[in-house]
Design an enzyme around this catalytic site. Structure first.
Site, PDB file in Angstrom:
ATOM      1  N   ASP A 184       0.780  -1.329   0.020  1.00  0.00           N
ATOM      2  CA  ASP A 184      -0.080  -0.107  -0.012  1.00  0.00           C
ATOM      3  C   ASP A 184       0.768   1.226  -0.039  1.00  0.00           C
ATOM      4  O   ASP A 184       0.332   2.137   0.460  1.00  0.00           O
ATOM      5  CB  ASP A 184      -1.082   0.118   1.231  1.00  0.00           C
ATOM      6  CG  ASP A 184      -1.591  -1.386   1.376  1.00  0.00           C
ATOM      7  OD1 ASP A 184      -2.499  -1.666   0.225  1.00  0.00           O
ATOM      8  OD2 ASP A 184      -1.935  -2.008   2.503  1.00  0.00           O
ATOM      9  N   LYS A 198       2.431   2.016  -5.298  1.00  0.00           N
ATOM     10  CA  LYS A 198       3.181   1.502  -6.473  1.00  0.00           C
ATOM     11  C   LYS A 198       2.318   1.730  -7.506  1.00  0.00           C
ATOM     12  O   LYS A 198       2.989   2.231  -8.706  1.00  0.00           O
ATOM     13  CB  LYS A 198       3.379  -0.052  -6.139  1.00  0.00           C
ATOM     14  CG  LYS A 198       4.186  -0.195  -5.049  1.00  0.00           C
ATOM     15  CD  LYS A 198       4.510  -1.856  -4.761  1.00  0.00           C
ATOM     16  CE  LYS A 198       3.461  -2.625  -4.583  1.00  0.00           C
ATOM     17  NZ  LYS A 198       2.772  -2.287  -3.233  1.00  0.00           N
ATOM     18  N   GLY A 234      -3.698  -4.489  -4.739  1.00  0.00           N
ATOM     19  CA  GLY A 234      -4.686  -3.512  -4.962  1.00  0.00           C
ATOM     20  C   GLY A 234      -3.875  -2.210  -5.427  1.00  0.00           C
ATOM     21  O   GLY A 234      -3.368  -1.253  -4.631  1.00  0.00           O
ATOM     22  N   HIS A 235      -3.870  -1.895  -6.753  1.00  0.00           N
ATOM     23  CA  HIS A 235      -3.231  -0.519  -7.042  1.00  0.00           C
ATOM     24  C   HIS A 235      -4.102   0.408  -7.715  1.00  0.00           C
ATOM     25  O   HIS A 235      -4.996  -0.045  -8.777  1.00  0.00           O
ATOM     26  CB  HIS A 235      -2.117  -1.141  -8.165  1.00  0.00           C
ATOM     27  CG  HIS A 235      -1.042  -1.915  -7.723  1.00  0.00           C
ATOM     28  ND1 HIS A 235      -0.218  -2.687  -8.462  1.00  0.00           N
ATOM     29  CD2 HIS A 235      -0.677  -2.243  -6.490  1.00  0.00           C
ATOM     30  CE1 HIS A 235       0.956  -3.459  -7.860  1.00  0.00           C
ATOM     31  NE2 HIS A 235       0.236  -3.221  -6.468  1.00  0.00           N
ATOM     32  N   GLN A 264       2.422  -6.314  -3.594  1.00  0.00           N
ATOM     33  CA  GLN A 264       2.718  -6.513  -2.125  1.00  0.00           C
ATOM     34  C   GLN A 264       3.993  -5.707  -1.687  1.00  0.00           C
ATOM     35  O   GLN A 264       4.048  -4.849  -2.559  1.00  0.00           O
ATOM     36  CB  GLN A 264       2.887  -7.906  -1.725  1.00  0.00           C
ATOM     37  CG  GLN A 264       1.387  -8.804  -1.419  1.00  0.00           C
ATOM     38  CD  GLN A 264       0.785  -9.268  -2.860  1.00  0.00           C
ATOM     39  OE1 GLN A 264       1.906 -10.025  -3.380  1.00  0.00           O
ATOM     40  NE2 GLN A 264      -0.236  -8.664  -3.259  1.00  0.00           N
TER      41      GLN A 264
END
Length: 423
Positions: free
Chosen positions: A12, A15, A39-40, A222
């Site tokens: 988080d 990225k 989750g990007h 991650q």
């Protein structure tokens, strides 16, 4: 040239935002590890695009997006992302590809993930319950099913039916509803039709790209502090997250990597259980969480918040061979009067490093802090480093000096254009 973007903390870090920024000049954007536990989130012209599987670079028309063989695929999530992009008029034909070697996350993986986590009781690991761990477990125990089998439908039906019957016996033991084989096969037949046009030999595709001197941007999922080998195991993700995983996860030799970009959030956040030496459980932590909207893109869970842990980040830089750093979310710290930075740990009055600590030690360590005066100005509109508040500049310069790695970009807001180039 091959560039890698990886997170240096517990995920988080932002990225996806950096991949989107750098993809403007990339020919290929490639995912090489993890699954939809990533989750990007990208914001373009006020619109949010939350990506879990498709590389964030897809939003640039000239960039080809590739899902490498090291990624585990939840086809329900993947087909949903494909539909969102197509409905938005974003062309995927001849610019989005999936490796047929990717392993699939199947319904029983999700059920097992939840069953195992519930069985742990108070010892829960805080997994995303997306079936990631069980899918990787099947992969290494030779029980995995890949896109390769999905293409060859008769093979898929045979293997899926066999594995589901075995897994249903385990689920029954945990009093978890069993998987309906016929119902799931019907769903996967539909998924198969949607993804077939995008499946290819991604090794050959990327090898040709290397030969043609194309610019390849590798998108890590991650972060280093969740790496299966280097995290405070078992508080880890199910894949390797460091740059060396690119060779296994996409077929690109490690020696081809020219640039390793480590993304460092100006504070720390963490999802799930496990040690968190610099965690804040007071009103400052709550303020940062609320202003920074620190809720999981994948899970929706509120993230745990803490001060920047430079001992952990320094380890991440060293184990990953990071060549430059991008600072993100520093704008969230505006208005915090006193900002602390963790410089190291003490255990029983003695200094201890991250690399020599396991989860037992990390639960007990006391962080050594350095305190900085904060700033109150809104910095989202700043585009030159000298125009930042002096205290903000001092904070950034200290991070660079401590880590011994140059800072190339400072992100000052969530929008695509809200950043400062330093190098």
């Amino acid at each position: 040239m091959v560039s890698v973007v990886i997170g240096t903390q517990w995920g988080d870090e932002g990225k996806g935002r950096i991949v989107d920024l750098l993809s403007e000049n990339a020919d290929f954007a490639v995912r090489f590890n993890g699954g939809n536990n990533a989750g990007h989130t990208i914001q373009v012209s006020g619109k949010k695009y939350p990506f879990h599987l498709i590389p964030s670079g897809i939003l640039h028309p000239k960039t080809t997006a590739v899902i490498g063989n090291g990624v585990v695929l939840d086809l329900e999530v993947l087909t949903s992302e494909i539909k969102v992009l197509e409905d938005d008029g974003i062309n995927l034909k001849d610019r989005f590809f999936i490796s047929e070697r990717c392993h699939l996350i199947l319904p029983y993986h999700k059920a097992l993930d939840l069953a195992y986590e519930n069985a742990r009781g108070e010892g829960k690991l805080g997994t995303t319950a997306r079936g990631i761990g069980p899918a990787y477990s099947d992969k290494v125990s030779y029980n995995g099913i890949r896109v390769y089998e999905l293409i060859r439908w008769a093979l898929f039906v045979d293997k899926f039916s066999f594995q589901t019957k075995i897994k249903n016996k385990i689920l029954k033991t945990f009093d978890v509803p069993e998987i309906d084989i016929k119902k799931e096969l019907k769903k996967f037949a539909g998924f198969r039709k949607i993804i077939l046009p995008y499946v290819t030999d991604t090794f050959a595709l990327l090898r040709k790209a290397l030969k043609d001197n194309k610019k390849i941007l590798m998108e890590g999922a991650q972060a280093v502090m969740l790496d299966l080998d280097f995290a405070a195991y078992p508080y880890a993700t199910a894949s390797n997250t460091i740059p060396g995983a690119i060779n296994a996860g996409a077929g690109i030799p490690s020696q081809k990597i020219d640039r390793v970009i480590g993304v460092v959030k100006a504070y720390t956040s963490k999802v799930g259980s496990g040690p968190f030496p610099t965690e804040l459980t007071d009103e400052i932590g709550e303020r940062i969480r609320d202003i920074g909207k620190e809720y999981g893109t994948t899970t929706g869970r509120p993230r745990r918040i803490g001060w920047l842990d430079l001992e952990a980040v320094k380890f991440a830089c060293e184990v990953s061979g990071i060549t430059e750093i991008v600072i993100t979310k520093i704008d969230i710290l505006s208005g915090v009067k006193k900002i602390k930075v963790g410089l190291g740990y003490k255990l029983d009055g003695k200094n201890i490093t991250y690399s020599s600590s396991g989860y037992e030690e990390l639960f007990k360590v006391s962080p050594v802090y350095k305190e900085f005066s904060g700033w109150s100005e809104d910095i989202s509109g700043v585009r030159k480093f000298p125009d930042l508040p002096k205290n903000c500049q001092a904070y950034i310069k200290f991070i660079e000096k401590f880590l011994g790695v140059k800072i190339s970009i400072v992100s000052v807001g969530p929008q695509r254009e809200e950043y400062i180039i330093l190098q």
